[in-house]
Design a protein around this motif. Structure first.
Motif, mmCIF file in Angstrom:
data_model
loop_
_atom_site.group_PDB
_atom_site.id
_atom_site.type_symbol
_atom_site.label_atom_id
_atom_site.label_comp_id
_atom_site.label_asym_id
_atom_site.label_seq_id
_atom_site.Cartn_x
_atom_site.Cartn_y
_atom_site.Cartn_z
ATOM 1 N N MET A 1 0.821 -1.204 0.000
ATOM 2 C CA MET A 1 0.000 0.000 0.000
ATOM 3 C C MET A 1 0.861 1.264 0.000
ATOM 4 S SD MET A 1 -2.675 1.379 2.858
ATOM 5 C CE MET A 1 -1.275 1.845 3.884
ATOM 6 N N LEU A 2 1.968 1.259 0.771
ATOM 7 C CA LEU A 2 2.862 2.412 0.803
ATOM 8 C C LEU A 2 3.497 2.655 -0.554
ATOM 9 C CD1 LEU A 2 4.702 2.015 4.235
ATOM 10 C CD2 LEU A 2 2.815 3.530 3.662
ATOM 11 N N VAL A 3 3.959 1.583 -1.212
ATOM 12 C CA VAL A 3 4.581 1.739 -2.530
ATOM 13 C C VAL A 3 3.567 2.237 -3.549
ATOM 14 C CG1 VAL A 3 5.736 0.495 -4.398
ATOM 15 C CG2 VAL A 3 6.328 -0.004 -2.026
ATOM 16 N N ALA A 4 2.347 1.684 -3.514
ATOM 17 C CA ALA A 4 1.310 2.132 -4.449
ATOM 18 C C ALA A 4 0.951 3.593 -4.217
ATOM 19 C CB ALA A 4 0.072 1.249 -4.308
ATOM 20 N N THR A 5 0.919 4.013 -2.946
ATOM 21 C CA THR A 5 0.627 5.414 -2.639
ATOM 22 C C THR A 5 1.728 6.332 -3.141
ATOM 23 O OG1 THR A 5 -0.601 4.720 -0.670
ATOM 24 C CG2 THR A 5 0.106 7.016 -0.774
ATOM 25 N N ALA A 6 2.986 5.867 -3.021
ATOM 26 C CA ALA A 6 4.114 6.701 -3.443
ATOM 27 C C ALA A 6 4.126 6.921 -4.946
ATOM 28 C CB ALA A 6 5.430 6.059 -2.989
ATOM 29 N N TYR A 7 3.763 5.888 -5.723
ATOM 30 C CA TYR A 7 3.871 5.981 -7.178
ATOM 31 C C TYR A 7 2.522 6.152 -7.873
ATOM 32 C CZ TYR A 7 8.730 4.640 -6.702
ATOM 33 O OH TYR A 7 10.065 4.615 -6.364
ATOM 34 N N ALA A 8 1.463 6.373 -7.106
ATOM 35 C CA ALA A 8 0.150 6.595 -7.723
ATOM 36 C C ALA A 8 0.146 7.923 -8.479
ATOM 37 C CB ALA A 8 -0.938 6.591 -6.662
ATOM 38 N N PRO A 9 -0.460 7.959 -9.657
ATOM 39 C CA PRO A 9 -0.484 9.204 -10.424
ATOM 40 C C PRO A 9 -1.295 10.299 -9.773
ATOM 41 C CG PRO A 9 -1.895 7.547 -11.454
ATOM 42 C CD PRO A 9 -1.142 6.849 -10.358
ATOM 43 N N GLY A 10 -2.306 9.931 -8.996
ATOM 44 C CA GLY A 10 -3.108 10.926 -8.306
ATOM 45 C C GLY A 10 -3.998 11.697 -9.260
ATOM 46 N N SER A 11 -4.686 12.692 -8.747
ATOM 47 C CA SER A 11 -5.574 13.525 -9.542
ATOM 48 C C SER A 11 -5.267 14.983 -9.270
ATOM 49 C CB SER A 11 -7.042 13.234 -9.204
ATOM 50 O OG SER A 11 -7.287 13.469 -7.830
ATOM 51 N N THR A 12 -5.547 15.817 -10.232
ATOM 52 C CA THR A 12 -5.273 17.239 -10.125
ATOM 53 C C THR A 12 -6.555 18.001 -10.361
ATOM 54 O OG1 THR A 12 -3.030 16.916 -10.936
ATOM 55 C CG2 THR A 12 -3.895 19.146 -11.031
ATOM 56 N N PRO A 13 -6.890 18.989 -9.531
ATOM 57 C CA PRO A 13 -8.104 19.777 -9.759
ATOM 58 C C PRO A 13 -8.046 20.502 -11.081
ATOM 59 C CG PRO A 13 -6.691 20.788 -8.083
ATOM 60 C CD PRO A 13 -6.133 19.432 -8.354
ATOM 61 N N ARG A 14 -9.221 20.799 -11.629
ATOM 62 C CA ARG A 14 -9.308 21.401 -12.953
ATOM 63 C C ARG A 14 -9.147 22.915 -12.948
ATOM 64 N NH1 ARG A 14 -8.019 17.459 -16.301
ATOM 65 N NH2 ARG A 14 -9.116 15.546 -15.758
ATOM 66 N N GLY A 15 -9.066 23.537 -11.816
ATOM 67 C CA GLY A 15 -8.734 24.951 -11.755
ATOM 68 C C GLY A 15 -9.864 25.886 -12.076
ATOM 69 N N GLY A 16 -11.112 25.465 -11.990
ATOM 70 C CA GLY A 16 -12.235 26.366 -12.157
ATOM 71 C C GLY A 16 -12.362 26.972 -13.532
ATOM 72 N N GLY A 17 -11.979 26.273 -14.590
ATOM 73 C CA GLY A 17 -12.184 26.768 -15.947
ATOM 74 C C GLY A 17 -11.145 27.740 -16.442
ATOM 75 N N ALA A 18 -9.998 27.852 -15.788
ATOM 76 C CA ALA A 18 -8.948 28.762 -16.229
ATOM 77 C C ALA A 18 -8.313 28.250 -17.516
ATOM 78 C CB ALA A 18 -7.901 28.916 -15.130
ATOM 79 N N ALA A 19 -7.498 29.098 -18.138
ATOM 80 C CA ALA A 19 -6.881 28.757 -19.427
ATOM 81 C C ALA A 19 -5.598 27.972 -19.196
ATOM 82 C CB ALA A 19 -6.602 30.033 -20.217
ATOM 83 N N HIS A 20 -5.718 26.646 -19.084
ATOM 84 C CA HIS A 20 -4.553 25.779 -18.931
ATOM 85 C C HIS A 20 -4.880 24.412 -19.523
ATOM 86 C CE1 HIS A 20 -6.572 23.730 -15.590
ATOM 87 N NE2 HIS A 20 -6.895 24.937 -15.149
ATOM 88 N N ALA A 21 -3.891 23.526 -19.522
ATOM 89 C CA ALA A 21 -4.009 22.273 -20.257
ATOM 90 C C ALA A 21 -4.957 21.273 -19.620
ATOM 91 C CB ALA A 21 -2.619 21.632 -20.394
ATOM 92 N N LEU A 22 -5.379 21.487 -18.396
ATOM 93 C CA LEU A 22 -6.288 20.550 -17.729
ATOM 94 C C LEU A 22 -7.718 21.068 -17.687
ATOM 95 C CD1 LEU A 22 -4.027 19.433 -14.739
ATOM 96 C CD2 LEU A 22 -4.476 18.202 -16.862
ATOM 97 N N SER A 23 -7.959 22.217 -18.290
ATOM 98 C CA SER A 23 -9.280 22.828 -18.243
ATOM 99 C C SER A 23 -10.103 22.425 -19.460
ATOM 100 C CB SER A 23 -9.145 24.353 -18.195
ATOM 101 O OG SER A 23 -10.402 24.970 -18.290
ATOM 102 N N ASN A 24 -11.369 22.048 -19.214
ATOM 103 C CA ASN A 24 -12.291 21.694 -20.299
ATOM 104 C C ASN A 24 -13.179 22.866 -20.719
ATOM 105 O OD1 ASN A 24 -11.442 18.997 -20.393
ATOM 106 N ND2 ASN A 24 -12.811 18.435 -18.718
#
Length: 405
Positions: free
Chosen positions: A37-60
């Motif tokens: 579980m510790l190793v999986a937590t260390a190398y998990a890609p995780g998630s990133t918030p979308r930033g409320g619609g700002a102009a960046h690569a993760l915004s839809n």
């Protein structure tokens, strides 16, 4: 009181519910699962918030750049989203999307002095849509001071906005004619020193330029790459071709989100599992395993605890001697020792039973002319310290031994 527990029916195991082998198996499985579980937590890609619609690569949102990112991935391009400041020097083209004039650009530009970098200037002013998360409501154009201040004071240029009518943009410099953008409405352009035009409108106003002699490029109007611009197939194809021509051959295309506050700090757990700290982590794990092994395994034969009070006359004598020694009363035992030796001599040398006290000493004095018993007894009774008492007692013991031979 005994230290051995009493169990029912003579069962030495104490009625244990599980065997030792079962307990060891359960502990091993639990530890292995925890480490996994510790190793999986260390190398998990995780998630990133979308930033409320700002102009960046993760915004839809309409202003975001997730469309060009997904298009590049779908067409076989290597892409990455930069969420760590330490990766700002990644080879290949990197797209920076500052939102305002006060965005700190210094560190990013310093690390990418010799690497291809595309800076997309901000254009629109929006507010988050209260009804739909990740959407934005259009307010209007940003003040021109916002895009003008992104690269200031090192690079100064003037921002202009004008109706474009959607006419085609013109390529210049090393860009090929296959890049055929339709101008956004309105069109944001720029003028300034050290700008080499790469993409202009019909009137020659700069939309895309190279800054100085290095691989630093500035795009005045972000609508050419935004999700709103990806609605037209020709613009989407031109946007992908533009990134290819600005990029080094074979290198991935990176989209930075640290400048918009979506960076992710390094994981301390992953840091402990990556070289060079991995060696220290393994050393600590080995030390803990050895300590655990020593805690559950006995080395050498079992040592039985001694009783606080021993059995037998010898133990009683030892305890009494210890008390007398701690009280510092050894010198006062001379008279008692004389009585013991006198009683033994009466029995051993056949002293007549009618004799008493001084008569017994006189009889013992006549047994030898060299050492008189009464003199030795007097020396023992008058001893004032341990050394004199030991000497007098030794003399009495030698006298008795000599007469018994």
């Amino acid at each position: 009181m005994s230290d051995v527990a009493v169990t029912r029916s003579g069962d030495e195991s104490g009625g244990a519910l599980f065997r030792l082998r079962t307990i060891v198996f359960l502990i091993t499985v639990g530890v292995a699962a925890f480490v996994a579980m510790l190793v999986a937590t260390a190398y998990a890609p995780g998630s990133t918030p979308r930033g409320g619609g700002a102009a960046h690569a993760l915004s839809n949102s309409a202003l975001g750049y997730s469309g060009i990112l997904r298009l590049a991935e779908a067409t076989g391009h290597q892409t990455r989203v930069i969420r760590d400041d330490n990766l700002l020097s990644t080879p290949g083209l990197m797209v920076l999307t500052p939102q305002t004039a006060d965005t700190p650009m210094g560190e990013a530009l310093t690390r990418r002095t010799r690497l291809p970098t595309l800076v997309v200037l901000p254009k629109w002013q929006t507010i988050p849509d209260k009804g739909d998360a990740g959407w934005v409501d259009h307010v209007g154009l940003l003040p021109s001071s916002e895009p003008e201040g992104v690269l200031a004071p090192g690079n100064k240029f003037k921002i202009s906005r004008a109706p474009s009518g959607g006419r085609p943009l013109l390529t210049d410099g090393f860009l090929s004619e296959s890049i055929a953008f339709s101008a956004p409405r309105p069109l944001q352009t720029m003028t300034g020193d050290k700008l080499t035009p790469l993409l202009t409108d019909q009137a020659g106003h700069i939309v895309l330029a190279q800054v100085g002699a290095g691989p630093l490029y500035v795009l005045a109007d972000g609508d050419l790459l935004s999700n709103m611009g990806m609605r037209e197939a020709s613009n989407a194809q031109s946007a992908l071709a533009l990134l290819d021509q600005l990029n080094d051959d074979g290198q991935p295309i990176s989209f930075d989100v640290t400048l918009v506050g979506l960076g992710r700090a390094p994981n301390p757990l992953r840091l402990a599992l990556d070289p060079p700290f991995l060696a220290m982590t393994l050393t600590l794990v080995a030390a803990m395993l050895l300590a655990a092994w020593q805690a559950v395994t006995r080395f050498g034969p079992a040592v039985r605890r001694e009783r606080a009070i021993a059995f037998g006359k010898a133990a009683l004598v030892d305890n009494s001697a210890m008390l007398i020694r701690k009280a510092r009363r050894q010198a006062r035992l001379g008279g008692r020792y004389v009585e013991v030796i006198r009683d033994r001599a009466v029995t051993a040398f056949g002293v007549p039973p009618r004799l008493r006290d001084q008569a017994i000493d006189d009889y013992l004095d006549k047994l030898t002319a060299r050492d008189r018993f009464s003199d030795l007894a007097r020396a023992a009774e008058s001893a004032t310290d341990r050394a004199s008492l030991v000497a007098a007692a030794q003399a009495l013991h030698d006298w008795q031994k000599e007469k018994a031979q």
